[in-house]
Design a protein around this motif. Structure first.
Motif, mmCIF file in Angstrom:
data_model
loop_
_atom_site.group_PDB
_atom_site.id
_atom_site.type_symbol
_atom_site.label_atom_id
_atom_site.label_comp_id
_atom_site.label_asym_id
_atom_site.label_seq_id
_atom_site.Cartn_x
_atom_site.Cartn_y
_atom_site.Cartn_z
ATOM 1 N N GLU A 146 0.822 -1.215 0.000
ATOM 2 C CA GLU A 146 0.000 0.000 0.000
ATOM 3 C C GLU A 146 0.858 1.268 0.000
ATOM 4 O O GLU A 146 0.662 2.160 -0.826
ATOM 5 N N ASN A 147 1.805 1.406 0.926
ATOM 6 C CA ASN A 147 2.679 2.601 0.994
ATOM 7 C C ASN A 147 4.137 2.147 1.023
ATOM 8 O O ASN A 147 4.762 2.065 2.090
ATOM 9 N N PRO A 148 4.687 1.828 -0.132
ATOM 10 C CA PRO A 148 6.028 1.221 -0.155
ATOM 11 C C PRO A 148 7.184 2.228 -0.091
ATOM 12 O O PRO A 148 8.329 1.806 0.074
ATOM 13 N N VAL A 149 6.896 3.516 -0.231
ATOM 14 C CA VAL A 149 7.976 4.508 -0.369
ATOM 15 C C VAL A 149 8.044 5.399 0.868
ATOM 16 O O VAL A 149 7.014 5.846 1.400
ATOM 17 N N THR A 150 9.271 5.649 1.315
ATOM 18 C CA THR A 150 9.503 6.544 2.450
ATOM 19 C C THR A 150 10.592 7.562 2.081
ATOM 20 O O THR A 150 11.608 7.185 1.470
ATOM 21 N N GLN A 151 10.369 8.795 2.444
ATOM 22 C CA GLN A 151 11.372 9.845 2.208
ATOM 23 C C GLN A 151 12.221 9.987 3.465
ATOM 24 O O GLN A 151 11.719 10.325 4.540
ATOM 25 N N LEU A 152 13.526 9.724 3.331
ATOM 26 C CA LEU A 152 14.433 9.823 4.475
ATOM 27 C C LEU A 152 15.051 11.213 4.614
ATOM 28 O O LEU A 152 15.427 11.622 5.706
ATOM 29 N N ASP A 169 16.313 14.807 -0.425
ATOM 30 C CA ASP A 169 16.684 14.303 -1.753
ATOM 31 C C ASP A 169 16.898 12.787 -1.788
ATOM 32 O O ASP A 169 17.431 12.254 -2.757
ATOM 33 N N TYR A 170 16.478 12.080 -0.721
ATOM 34 C CA TYR A 170 16.751 10.635 -0.647
ATOM 35 C C TYR A 170 15.483 9.875 -0.260
ATOM 36 O O TYR A 170 14.809 10.220 0.727
ATOM 37 N N TYR A 171 15.157 8.842 -1.055
ATOM 38 C CA TYR A 171 13.946 8.046 -0.850
ATOM 39 C C TYR A 171 14.327 6.557 -0.852
ATOM 40 O O TYR A 171 15.268 6.157 -1.558
ATOM 41 N N VAL A 172 13.563 5.757 -0.071
ATOM 42 C CA VAL A 172 13.746 4.306 -0.076
ATOM 43 C C VAL A 172 12.398 3.645 -0.370
ATOM 44 O O VAL A 172 11.336 4.177 0.009
#
Length: 417
Positions: A64-70, A73-76
């Motif tokens: 459902e929510n696979p992306v996280t902003q760390l 300019d950086y995402y996992v």
């Protein structure tokens, strides 16, 4: 235009420009924040689509929510399964092109065996070239299998998308520079107007005095009985000659300055004897100054290559300046000496002196050191300006040392080579 009006104009103009710049900066910041928010949303959508495609590839359920902003300019993104770097790079390029996210990026895949992110590649904005190198991308404990994507050129990319705002900022900058230049021109014209007015007032006053004296003297000489009074006759003839010379010197001062400004000064360089010229110049004021004038001519090598007329004018102007700015009883010394720098001429007075705020202005044309009353000091304010031009024309050097209330020393260093 009065000084108060100009001051009010400058204050209002400065406040207006400051307000415009502040509003412009505010809206540019708002526009940048909006672009940054849009960028974040685009990246989140792109990476979510990539993870969905990978899930479909491995026949896994969609997260459902696979992306996280760390960071900014950086995402996992959560993978839930190991993945080949080439496959990931293909999906990232394809999705970023669809979303029109055309900027440099770098990616890496987390390796749970080594507990490190295995760096993938650095992809430029046209997605044609990739550079493989070993870099450390930040890790996270949120997912077991994941990949990370960083956008190192994010700030410059967002700035390039603010084209209309950059153009408006450039226009604001041009308007600000134009305003500053206009204020500079207005102030310069105001100063020139004041200088012109003061010069005309001074010239009228300086010419009026000898003309009035000559008129009075001619009225006396026109009386028939003056012929029976030879001493009185000689006295008034001497007065007329003296005032006539004064008028001549004033006119020559103005004309010489005009020639200097137009570059028409022609030097007739000949070998001159400095002490002889000093004697010629001081001869006319010795009777007036008596013991107030001291000659300390210590130089032994006194020959100098110079223009005779201009060198005499230099000495005369410095001497007259010392007399004008002295107290009721002048104390003036003319000194010469030989130094390693050359033949040195110094005119020393114990007059009113010059303050530190005025000493840098005394060689400016029409400038006269303020002494209270506008006309209490004779002259047009051209003497020292003329002296500096003579010094420059001969490639000499002039120095000034002064202390308010104690006097001044003008030193001319003449190269004897």
């Amino acid at each position: 235009m009065s000084r108060n009006t100009i001051r009010l104009l400058i204050i209002l103009g400065t406040l207006s420009i400051t307000g415009i710049i502040a509003v412009q900066a505010y809206w540019v910041k708002k526009a940048f924040d909006l672009k940054e928010q849009q960028f974040r949303q685009t990246v989140m959508i792109s990476l979510r689509n990539v993870t969905n495609k990978i899930s479909s590839l491995y026949k896994l359920s969609v997260i459902e929510n696979p992306v996280t902003q760390l960071s900014s300019d950086y995402y996992v993104a959560n993978l839930r399964a190991p993945l080949n770097a080439d496959v990931l790079e293909h999906y990232l390029k394809d999705e970023f092109k669809k979303q029109n996210l055309l900027t440099d990026f770098e990616y890496g895949i987390y390796n749970c065996d080594t507990d490190n992110i295995v760096y993938g590649a650095y992809i430029n904005s046209d997605f044609e070239e990739s550079v493989h190198a070993q870099k450390n991308l930040p890790k996270t404990d949120k997912y077991l299998n994941y990949f990370g994507v960083r956008f190192p050129g994010k700030t410059s990319y967002l700035a390039s998308r603010l084209d209309i705002w950059l153009i408006s900022s450039l226009i604001t900058l041009i308007v600000t520079l134009f305003f500053g230049y206009a204020m500079f021109i207005i102030l310069k014209q105001k100063r020139l107007s004041e200088v012109q007015r003061d010069f005309i007032n001074n010239m009228t006053h300086e010419f009026q005095t000898p003309i009035s004296t000559i008129r009075v003297a001619t009225d006396v000489l026109s009386q028939p009985k003056i012929l029976d009074q030879p001493e009185r006759l000689r006295k008034y003839v001497s007065i007329i000659r003296q005032e006539n010379n004064r008028l001549k010197n004033q006119v020559e001062s103005v004309l010489n300055t005009a020639r200097m400004d137009k570059g028409r000064l022609q030097l007739d360089i000949q070998l001159q004897e400095l002490h002889s010229l000093i004697d010629d110049v001081t001869e006319g004021v010795k009777a007036e100054l008596e013991d107030s004038l001291k000659l300390e001519l210590h130089a032994t090598r006194t020959s100098i290559y110079a223009d005779r007329v201009q060198l005499i004018s230099l000495i005369r102007n410095l001497l007259e300046n010392a007399i004008k700015y002295s107290e009721k009883v002048p104390d003036i010394t003319v000194r010469t000496e030989n130094t390693d720098e050359g033949l040195v001429l110094s005119i020393i007075d114990k007059g009113i002196g010059i303050s530190s705020e005025n000493i840098n202005k005394i060689f400016n044309k029409f400038y006269r050191v303020p002494t209270g009353n506008t006309h209490n000091v004779k002259g047009f304010g051209l003497g020292l300006s003329y002296v500096r031009q003579i010094v420059r024309a001969h490639k000499w050097e002039i120095k000034v040392e002064s202390k308010l209330g104690e006097g001044s020393t003008f030193t001319v260093i003449m190269n004897q080579e």
